[in-house]
Design an enzyme around this catalytic site. Structure first.
Site, PDB file in Angstrom:
ATOM      1  N   GLY A  32       0.871  -1.361  -0.003  1.00 59.96           N
ATOM      2  CA  GLY A  32       0.112  -0.041  -0.003  1.00 59.96           C
ATOM      3  C   GLY A  32       0.735   1.157  -0.084  1.00 59.96           C
ATOM      4  N   GLY A  34       0.497   6.005   0.539  1.00 62.28           N
ATOM      5  CA  GLY A  34      -0.131   7.219   0.523  1.00 62.28           C
ATOM      6  C   GLY A  34       0.491   8.406   0.234  1.00 62.28           C
ATOM      7  N   THR A  36       2.373  10.159   2.273  1.00 65.83           N
ATOM      8  CA  THR A  36       3.793  10.199   3.101  1.00 65.83           C
ATOM      9  C   THR A  36       4.601   9.327   2.636  1.00 65.83           C
ATOM     10  OG1 THR A  36       2.948   9.638   4.918  1.00 65.83           O
ATOM     11  CG2 THR A  36       2.719  11.717   4.861  1.00 65.83           C
ATOM     12  N   GLY A  37       4.377   7.987   2.090  1.00 70.33           N
ATOM     13  CA  GLY A  37       5.269   6.926   2.010  1.00 70.33           C
ATOM     14  C   GLY A  37       4.535   5.487   1.393  1.00 70.33           C
ATOM     15  N   THR A  38       5.350   4.360   1.658  1.00 67.27           N
ATOM     16  CA  THR A  38       4.804   3.236   1.015  1.00 67.27           C
ATOM     17  C   THR A  38       4.744   2.371   2.479  1.00 67.27           C
ATOM     18  OG1 THR A  38       5.853   3.632  -0.925  1.00 67.27           O
ATOM     19  CG2 THR A  38       5.332   1.411  -0.463  1.00 67.27           C
ATOM     20  N   VAL A  39       3.683   1.292   2.366  1.00 67.57           N
ATOM     21  CA  VAL A  39       3.527   0.334   3.416  1.00 67.57           C
ATOM     22  C   VAL A  39       4.022  -0.956   2.698  1.00 67.57           C
ATOM     23  CG1 VAL A  39       2.030  -0.815   5.056  1.00 67.57           C
ATOM     24  CG2 VAL A  39       1.780   1.513   4.184  1.00 67.57           C
ATOM     25  N   LYS A  54       5.704   1.001   7.684  1.00 71.38           N
ATOM     26  CA  LYS A  54       5.600   2.305   6.668  1.00 71.38           C
ATOM     27  C   LYS A  54       6.947   3.025   6.669  1.00 71.38           C
ATOM     28  CE  LYS A  54       2.613   6.236   6.777  1.00 71.38           C
ATOM     29  NZ  LYS A  54       1.301   6.938   7.341  1.00 71.38           N
ATOM     30  N   ASP A 148      -8.113  12.909  10.412  1.00 67.86           N
ATOM     31  CA  ASP A 148      -8.241  12.446   8.917  1.00 67.86           C
ATOM     32  C   ASP A 148      -9.072  11.113   8.873  1.00 67.86           C
ATOM     33  OD1 ASP A 148      -8.178  12.530   6.178  1.00 67.86           O
ATOM     34  OD2 ASP A 148      -5.962  11.727   5.864  1.00 67.86           O
TER      35      ASP A 148
END
Length: 523
Positions: A32, A34, A36-39, A54, A148
């Site tokens: 996944g 978003g 701010t970064g990658t999971v 993350k 959020d």
């Protein structure tokens, strides 16, 4: 085991599959991502179990606020221990980036589940969000506001064969009574779920999370958020101006909870603890009701798909009376009720209420003090504009009376995303001896901006005239749009030019501002 070269130890480049983080974790695959970064799915080498890591985007490592916010997420989540909140285990370094190690939740997000189902049975929607409300109650008790809340940040797994919610991504959360990591007054969140008080940059508080949960309850039941469809700035405006409407067949018990959560007055929304109890009671009351067919925004049943815009609700009698009184007052004051953005091909030489201009000598120069634009006197091919020509008042009037102007030409560049909640359009008109410039701007109530209009060479991007300043434009319910100008300039002949409109948000700064360019033209 595979260790990437040092050049690839950055989260922004190369394949990190198989990369070991010290002697603790091994990255397996990305699952996944978003803003701010990658999971990543990873394996704990100590406990031999899978976890989620993350990784902060490499380019954000140069942003102190982003790094602080990322570290803050660990501090917040280490504080929070609850069955419906994703547990944080560790903060690690990965190459030149940071990684947050969390429990791995295998069931995907509530967004994924809703996409598969279209809508959820009312009882299931209420029970799932009762779990989320319990998680919020635990966070609010410790002074933490999520900020959020949306289906994407609610993860699902199964416990004893039943769906189990886990709230995640407190990365932009704020600890109450602690200096914020975000710019003061900044608008943080996702447009569909932003509470009205947050649109104005209000201080984050627990009722904002409750408002967002009400939107999610509506979305799970109807298949779309309350104000879906259209640009982000329009959705934000509807959170302020409108009230949600139930879709056909929505149970009264569900609708009452939505109304309570989405009350415009934050103090009248329920607490997270009370909301959790209410949702469990509602789930029992509606347990035999089936899921509704997915609806578009105008309440027509349809198959799952992208929502379409719905018309604004008809005004109430009191609102009609209020609007009539305002219109009568405006008419009595002889104020032209005209909005360029709602009139295709409108004439922009006419000043509007609240329009500002900065008079400047032909050919540019330093702007003078801001003053209202003179009203345009429109006749066959002639117009009067408020510029300060070296010829003086009488000479300027004589020149204007004989100068013919072509029609206004406006750029089609509109900016209306969440980063810039405004509609902006620069225009120009060519005369027999000079060029006129004007800029239009429409924004949300409560926004204040400084606007500049400049003329630049289209080939070299060099400044030719201006910048003409319109300072302190205030946008309200009664003045949602303003003009900056018109201005008159006399650039050198034989070039191609373009009007550039820039703005920065002033007063209670919400966002940084922006820039829009008009149509290029030859002179």
């Amino acid at each position: 085991m595979r260790t990437p070269p040092e050049a690839r130890n950055e989260t922004g480049g190369g394949d990190l599959t198989g990369y070991r983080i010290g002697d603790a974790y091994e990255l397996i695959e990305p699952i996944g991502g978003g803003g701010t970064g990658t999971v990543w799915r990873a394996r704990s080498l100590v406990q031999d179990e899978h976890v989620a890591v993350k990784l902060l985007r490499e380019d954000l490592m140069a942003e102190p606020k982003a790094v602080n916010r990322f570290v803050q997420e660990r501090a917040i989540l280490l504080m929070l221990r609850h069955p419906h909140i994703v547990r944080v285990r560790d903060l690690v370094t990965v190459g030149t980036s940071l990684g947050l190690v969390m429990d791995l939740v295998e069931g995907g997000s509530l967004r994924d589940y809703l996409h598969e189902q279209g809508t959820l049975p009312p009882a299931e929607a209420a029970m799932l969000l009762a779990q989320v409300a319990e998680a919020l109650a635990a966070a609010h008790k410790r002074g933490v506001v999520h900020r959020d809340l949306k289906p994407d940040n609610i993860l699902l797994d199964r416990v004893d064969g039943r769906l189990h919610c886990r709230l995640t991504d407190f990365g932009i959360a704020r600890i109450l009574d602690t200096p914020s990591m975000t710019t003061p007054g900044a608008l943080v969140g996702t447009a569909n779920y932003v509470a009205p008080e947050a649109v104005y940059g209000g201080r984050p508080a627990p009722p904002a999370d409750i408002y967002a949960l009400g939107v999610v309850l509506f979305e799970l039941t109807a298949g779309h958020p309350t104000y879906a469809g259209g640009p982000a700035w329009a959705i934000l405006r509807r959170h302020v101006d409108e009230s949600p409407r139930p879709v056909d067949g929505m149970p009264d018990a569900i609708w009452q909870v939505v109304q309570q959560c989405m009350d415009k007055r934050p103090g009248r929304r329920p607490s997270a603890r009370d909301l959790a109890a209410t949702l469990r009671t509602v789930a029992r009351r509606v347990r035999d009701l089936p899921a509704l067919p997915p609806h578009t925004v105008d309440n027509r049943p349809t198959t799952p798909g992208p929502p379409v815009p719905r018309p604004r609700p008809a005004p109430t009698r009191s609102r009609r009376a209020f609007c009539a009184a305002v219109l009568l007052a405006l008419a009595a004051l002889a104020v032209p009720a005209w909005n360029f953005l709602n009139r295709p091909g409108g004439e922009v030489g006419e000043a509007r209420p609240g329009a500002h201009s900065t008079a400047a000598p032909a050919g540019g120069g330093s702007p003078s003090a801001v003053r209202p634009t003179a009203r345009a006197v429109r006749s066959a091919g002639a117009a009067t504009v408020g510029d300060a020509s070296p010829a003086g008042p009488s000479g300027r009037a004589a020149t204007e009376a004989t100068e013919a102007w072509q029609d206004w030409e406006c750029g089609d560049s509109y900016t209306w995303d969440l980063g810039h909640p405004a509609v902006v359009q620069p225009c120009h008109a060519v005369g027999t001896g000079r060029v006129r410039l004007v800029g239009h701007m429409k924004a949300l109530p409560g926004i204040q901006a400084d606007v500049t209009i400049s003329l630049v060479d289209a080939d070299t991007d060099e400044l030719v005239a201006g910048p003409h300043l319109c300072a302190g434009l205030m946008f309200t319910d009664f003045a949602p749009s303003h003009d900056c100008g018109p201005f008159v300039d006399n650039p050198p002949r034989g070039h191609r030019y373009v009007v550039v409109q820039k703005w920065v948000y002033s007063g209670r700064s919400i966002l940084p501002g922006g820039e829009v360019r008009g149509k290029e033209f030859a002179w």
